[in-house]
Write an enzyme that holds these catalytic residues in place. Sequence first.
Site, PDB file in Angstrom:
ATOM      1  N   GLU A  10       0.760  -1.198   0.037  1.00  0.00           N
ATOM      2  CA  GLU A  10      -0.013  -0.057   0.045  1.00  0.00           C
ATOM      3  C   GLU A  10       0.991   1.408  -0.086  1.00  0.00           C
ATOM      4  OE1 GLU A  10      -3.676  -1.990   2.629  1.00  0.00           O
ATOM      5  OE2 GLU A  10      -2.001  -0.846   3.617  1.00  0.00           O
ATOM      6  N   ASP A 216     -11.740  -8.276   1.361  1.00  0.00           N
ATOM      7  CA  ASP A 216     -12.246  -9.772   1.756  1.00  0.00           C
ATOM      8  C   ASP A 216     -13.350  -9.417   2.466  1.00  0.00           C
ATOM      9  OD1 ASP A 216      -9.754  -8.733   3.604  1.00  0.00           O
ATOM     10  OD2 ASP A 216     -11.261  -9.726   4.575  1.00  0.00           O
TER      11      ASP A 216
HETATM   12  N1  SAH Z   1      -1.636 -12.310   4.791  1.00  0.00           N
HETATM   13  C1  SAH Z   1      -1.150 -11.062   5.154  1.00  0.00           C
HETATM   14  C2  SAH Z   1      -1.976 -10.381   6.268  1.00  0.00           C
HETATM   15  C3  SAH Z   1      -2.145  -9.020   6.477  1.00  0.00           C
HETATM   16  S1  SAH Z   1      -3.045  -8.654   7.662  1.00  0.00           S
HETATM   17  C4  SAH Z   1       0.093 -10.758   5.355  1.00  0.00           C
HETATM   18  O1  SAH Z   1       0.639 -11.773   5.669  1.00  0.00           O
HETATM   19  O2  SAH Z   1       0.832  -9.775   5.010  1.00  0.00           O
HETATM   20  C5  SAH Z   1      -4.124  -7.708   7.046  1.00  0.00           C
HETATM   21  C6  SAH Z   1      -4.081  -6.203   7.071  1.00  0.00           C
HETATM   22  O3  SAH Z   1      -5.128  -5.746   6.061  1.00  0.00           O
HETATM   23  C7  SAH Z   1      -3.960  -5.201   8.067  1.00  0.00           C
HETATM   24  O4  SAH Z   1      -3.082  -4.232   8.013  1.00  0.00           O
HETATM   25  C8  SAH Z   1      -5.550  -4.964   8.192  1.00  0.00           C
HETATM   26  O5  SAH Z   1      -5.752  -3.750   8.594  1.00  0.00           O
HETATM   27  C9  SAH Z   1      -6.234  -5.115   6.723  1.00  0.00           C
HETATM   28  N2  SAH Z   1      -7.278  -6.383   6.984  1.00  0.00           N
HETATM   29  C10 SAH Z   1      -7.757  -6.772   5.475  1.00  0.00           C
HETATM   30  N3  SAH Z   1      -8.746  -7.532   5.978  1.00  0.00           N
HETATM   31  C11 SAH Z   1      -8.937  -7.705   7.371  1.00  0.00           C
HETATM   32  C12 SAH Z   1      -9.550  -8.666   8.068  1.00  0.00           C
HETATM   33  N4  SAH Z   1     -10.636  -9.475   7.547  1.00  0.00           N
HETATM   34  N5  SAH Z   1      -9.409  -8.648   9.257  1.00  0.00           N
HETATM   35  C13 SAH Z   1      -8.408  -7.880   9.779  1.00  0.00           C
HETATM   36  N6  SAH Z   1      -7.819  -7.085   9.117  1.00  0.00           N
HETATM   37  C14 SAH Z   1      -7.751  -6.882   7.992  1.00  0.00           C
END
Ligand code: SAH
Length: 252
Positions: A10, A216
């Site tokens: 991002e 998502d």
């Molecule tokens: N698989 C990714 C996970 C990132 S965590 C990795 O390993 O890099 C997810 C990031 O997206 C966080 O910064 C959060 O703010 C946002 N986010 C998107 N979908 C989310 C969800 N379902 N629950 C919590 N945070 C979510």
Amino acid sequence: MALMSAMPQELSCILERLDAKPLQLGSRTYWQAQWMGQSVVAVLSRIGKVAAATTTASLIEHFGATQVVFSGVAGSLDQRVQVGDVVIATELLQHDMDASPLFPRYEIPLTNKSCFLTDQSLSLELKRAASQCLQEVRANMQLHGLWDQLGVQAKDICLHEGLILSGDQFISSAKISSELKLNQPSALAVEMECAAVAQVCDDFGVPFAAVRIISDNANDSAHMDFEKFIQTVAAPYGAHVIETFVKNRSIT
Ligand code: SAH
């Protein structure tokens, strides 16, 4: 003005658009630039509430940020909010704060607050920028192809405003997201940073606004590849919203 994102994909989309000088402080790199006549500092907070809170405190105390704008992705908590939609936060709540029975569930101890409001006029500027970008995406067939390829109907994407929940948990189970929704029926989305940023901004009296692109459905059904969606759609789209927001400011 400070710009913050939690995930490297991002922030790098934003950094590509400005000629910024890095400054290392602790384990964060703060990127300072003049962007379309505006002084900006952009930073990767990393994921989670503590990371976001400490970064916000540095932005305000060390870099003198007088406004903070967050852009990133979030999971939907509402049937009307679809993958690809954009949510502007009006208020934020930490869904994992529970100091009961000493304090009511969700209340941040000793503040008398559960929800932190975003700044109205800053949020309005962000909403205008997001809605301009939305119209561009709808009109641009090339972008359509990209979105369609990922299973998102670009023509259907919408802009929403409302409550966003934050907590130190990636929500990927329908059971947990329906519990969150049951406890906070007005919640539109869930993520892991903005309520913490909002709390720090509130402590210092600094205006805050946040935009989240839905990546998502916060449930077990993987709608598509989360990483691919961020890389190819959400990150460039979020950066475009931020660029439009800064551009609009430089005109007025
Ligand atoms: N698989 C990714 C996970 C990132 S965590 C990795 O390993 O890099 C997810 C990031 O997206 C966080 O910064 C959060 O703010 C946002 N986010 C998107 N979908 C989310 C969800 N379902 N629950 C919590 N945070 C979510």
